[in-house]
Write an enzyme that holds these catalytic residues in place. Structure first.
Site, short mmCIF file in Angstrom:
data_model
loop_
_atom_site.label_atom_id
_atom_site.label_comp_id
_atom_site.label_asym_id
_atom_site.label_seq_id
_atom_site.Cartn_x
_atom_site.Cartn_y
_atom_site.Cartn_z
N ASP A 60 2.30 -5.32 4.50
CA ASP A 60 1.38 -5.36 3.38
C ASP A 60 0.89 -6.80 3.16
O ASP A 60 1.70 -7.71 2.94
CB ASP A 60 2.12 -4.86 2.14
CG ASP A 60 1.20 -4.77 0.96
OD1 ASP A 60 0.14 -4.16 1.10
OD2 ASP A 60 1.53 -5.35 -0.08
N THR A 94 -4.87 -6.51 3.21
CA THR A 94 -5.11 -7.31 4.41
C THR A 94 -6.61 -7.42 4.64
O THR A 94 -7.12 -8.50 4.96
CB THR A 94 -4.46 -6.63 5.63
OG1 THR A 94 -3.16 -6.21 5.27
CG2 THR A 94 -4.37 -7.58 6.79
N ASP A 390 1.58 1.94 -1.92
CA ASP A 390 0.18 1.90 -1.50
C ASP A 390 -0.43 3.30 -1.55
O ASP A 390 -1.51 3.51 -2.10
CB ASP A 390 0.05 1.38 -0.06
CG ASP A 390 0.06 -0.14 -0.01
OD1 ASP A 390 0.47 -0.74 -1.02
OD2 ASP A 390 -0.33 -0.70 1.03
P1 ADP Z 1 -4.82 -3.00 4.29
O1 ADP Z 1 -3.71 -3.82 3.72
O2 ADP Z 1 -6.11 -3.73 4.25
O3 ADP Z 1 -4.88 -1.63 3.74
P2 ADP Z 1 -3.89 -1.76 6.69
O4 ADP Z 1 -2.93 -2.38 7.64
O5 ADP Z 1 -3.41 -0.66 5.80
O6 ADP Z 1 -4.49 -2.93 5.84
O7 ADP Z 1 -5.11 -1.26 7.54
C1 ADP Z 1 -6.20 -0.62 6.97
C2 ADP Z 1 -7.28 -0.41 7.99
O8 ADP Z 1 -6.87 0.50 8.99
C3 ADP Z 1 -8.47 0.19 7.29
O9 ADP Z 1 -9.63 -0.46 7.69
C4 ADP Z 1 -8.44 1.63 7.77
O10 ADP Z 1 -9.73 2.16 7.82
C5 ADP Z 1 -7.84 1.51 9.13
N1 ADP Z 1 -7.21 2.76 9.55
C6 ADP Z 1 -6.22 3.43 8.94
N2 ADP Z 1 -5.88 4.55 9.61
C7 ADP Z 1 -6.68 4.59 10.70
C8 ADP Z 1 -6.82 5.51 11.81
N3 ADP Z 1 -6.08 6.59 11.91
N4 ADP Z 1 -7.76 5.22 12.74
C9 ADP Z 1 -8.51 4.12 12.64
N5 ADP Z 1 -8.43 3.23 11.63
C10 ADP Z 1 -7.53 3.45 10.68
MG MG Z 2 -3.46 -0.08 3.89
#
Ligand code: ADP
Ligand code: MG
Length: 542
Positions: A60, A94, A390
């Site tokens: 996170d 992020t 989250d």
């Molecule tokens: P944040 O802290 O910003 O939420 P994450 O590590 O949770 O960071 O990543 C979020 C990103 O991953 C978002 O841009 C989301 O659209 C993308 N994402 C989540 N699940 C998938 C998936 N199954 N396929 C492609 N992208 C994904």
């Molecule tokens: Mg996320």
């Protein structure tokens, strides 16, 4: 000759102008590099050890930045936006840091060439406004009337939020659980009405959702085992009273000259305690919970009358029980009566792993629930809790603002295309600036690819082409090094997460761009300040 004017104290450090701006931007890049690799489903985790030796494994952004303890004044802005994103929407922490960093990186050449920061800021404002309008017009509204569909959608949003976390293998299991938990709350969806308890041991799938309050069995005295462990229905006395014999050794001095006198004092003590216990018993309560200790005499007394008691209940659990079951926390027993007892349909003490838990189910008043998490190491459980947080936040957000967009870089690519198209219609410096911002938005899909080990250039080219043809929901397909329609693939995120991330990132970028001078006052500057001579008070003359 002009006299020299001394304005600032000796030792004051000032840097100003372009070099200052550039150095601030470089500092922000370092912060971004710290979280860059954690983005997305294939992102890596960070293990952070603090000065006390406590280690945390997290994915996170907000948690990582908080633990990094950054001191650079400008780079701290990024930590702040990550925190505010965490508080405001709970996910996308992020992404927001990454976006802010990339915005700055893309406009750095303009700063170096001498474009005035104000012009850049103006372009940012314009671009953000356009982007938000675009998100609003693109976002897919959710049909709330069909409960089943609504549920399915919430589960998908929760699954997307969790797909980048350690627990992504179990995301189907947990997304159902999270949605169930949130749907049990009342309209305001108060976050503190979902309790999360962690019990080490067992597997993640052994985690369970309790409709009601649950907390770990508190410390108990002899006689406790004789108390009944189930009631239905159940009346609960919530107390803030110590039900223990105050022994004579406790800060009192009594002079007695014969044994009879002494006996009287001891008897009085017992009487006071028994009076309290009688009052509680007469109120009709089955279960007695107290924030303060309940001693062995009281435990025995309750056991004899088929009542259950628990002392030293954590404040937060007592409050949640009160909110859920009604009643009030009493600090005297004098007017304890049926009206101020909490009520619920059933009470039970159950074994979970190596711990015993007290369960209160079917609470009448407020709606509340408790997640009991099972799993291996403690750090793993903690990260699970953060990931569920989250997901819970995302589900709450989606219930409140019912619009979603496709994730996996799809919405960012579409915004990038919109801005690029717009930039072609205007002239002057702004055209280049908006073009740069459009390029910066591509950082999300690019980073998703990089983190998964894909060829980012190739995939981004494919995406640009698709979006140019009007396929607005195409994004990175994380499972098969390709692109896919992420709306169909059910990679959904609440529109508000993206709106908030964009606004916060561009505001942070503007803030950093509008600073052209840092003045470090040696006194308040902390670390490198000249030390005061030891043994002298601050104000005393030398
Ligand atoms: P944040 O802290 O910003 O939420 P994450 O590590 O949770 O960071 O990543 C979020 C990103 O991953 C978002 O841009 C989301 O659209 C993308 N994402 C989540 N699940 C998938 C998936 N199954 N396929 C492609 N992208 C994904
Ligand atoms: Mg996320």
């Amino acid at each position: 000759m002009q006299p020299q004017i001394i304005l600032l104290k000796e030792g004051t450090d000032t840097t100003q102008g372009k070099p200052q701006l550039i150095s601030n931007i470089n500092a922000c890049q370092m912060v971004v590099d710290a979280v860059r690799t954690t983005l997305g489903p294939r992102g890596m985790d960070k293990l952070i050890v603090d000065q006390n030796g406590k280690s945390t494994i997290s994915n996170d952004g907000a948690t990582i930045l908080k633990l990094l303890d950054i001191v650079h004044p400008a780079a701290k802005t990024l930590v702040d936006i990550a925190k505010s994103q965490d508080a405001e929407v709970g996910d996308g922490t992020t992404s927001v840091v990454l976006l802010a960093g990339e915005f700055l990186k893309q406009v750095k050449p303009f700063i170096e060439e001498g474009v005035h920061p104000r012009i850049i800021i103006k372009a940012f404002r314009r671009a953000t406004q356009l982007a938000i309008e675009k998100i609003n017009s693109l976002s897919v509204k959710i049909e709330k009337s069909n409960i089943k569909e609504h549920r399915a959608l919430l589960e998908k949003c929760a699954a997307t939020a969790m797909s980048s976390k350690l627990i992504h293998q179990q995301k189907d299991f947990f997304s159902k659980m999270v949605v169930n938990a949130v749907l049990q709350l009342d309209e305001l969806l108060p976050l503190n009405m979902i309790g999360i308890k962690k019990v080490a041991g067992g597997s993640l799938e052994d985690s369970l959702l309790v409709a009601g309050v649950a907390f770990k069995k508190t410390f108990s005295y002899a006689g406790f085992e004789m108390q009944p462990k189930t009631y239905r229905p159940c009346k609960i006395a919530l107390l803030n009273i110590e039900l223990e014999l105050k022994a004579e050794r406790d800060n009192a001095e009594v002079r007695v000259d014969n044994v009879a006198e002494y006996q009287k004092i001891v008897d009085a003590e017992w009487q006071i305690l028994y009076q309290k216990l009688d009052k509680i018993h007469q109120s009709g309560a089955n279960v007695v919970l107290s924030k303060l200790p309940i001693g062995d005499v009281a435990t025995q007394y309750f056991a004899d009358r088929d009542m259950f008691c628990a002392g030293r209940v954590p404040d937060e659990d007592l409050k949640r029980t009160m909110k859920a079951c009604g009643g009030a926390v009493m600090s005297t027993v004098h007017d304890i009566n049926d009206a101020i007892l909490g009520k619920c349909e059933s009470f039970e003490e159950k074994q979970i792993g190596g711990e015993r838990f007290n369960f209160f189910a079917g609470c009448l008043n407020a709606k509340t629930c408790t997640l009991v998490l099972r799993g291996g190491a403690e750090q793993f459980l903690e990260e699970t809790e953060r990931s569920l947080h989250d997901a819970i936040m995302i589900v709450r957000r989606t219930i409140k603002n019912d619009a979603v967009v496709a994730g996996g870089g799809a919405i960012e690519m579409e915004l990038s295309r919109t801005l690029r198209d717009y930039s072609r219609t205007i002239a002057g410096k702004e055209q280049l600036l908006i073009g740069a911002i459009a390029r910066a938005l591509e950082v999300i899909p690019r980073q998703l690819c990089d983190n998964a080990g894909f060829d980012a250039t190739n995939i981004l080219n494919k995406l640009r082409q698709k979006h140019h043809q009007g396929n607005k929901w195409y994004g990175v397909d994380i499972n098969s090094e390709d692109i896919a329609d992420n709306l169909e693939a059910c990679v959904w995120e609440p529109a508000i997460v993206k709106i908030n991330a964009l606004t916060a990132a561009s505001e942070a970028a503007c803030l950093i761009l509008s600073v052209d001078e840092t003045i470090k006052n040696p006194k308040s500057g902390g670390g490198d300040a000249p030390q005061m001579p030891v043994g002298r008070g601050m104000g005393r003359p030398m």
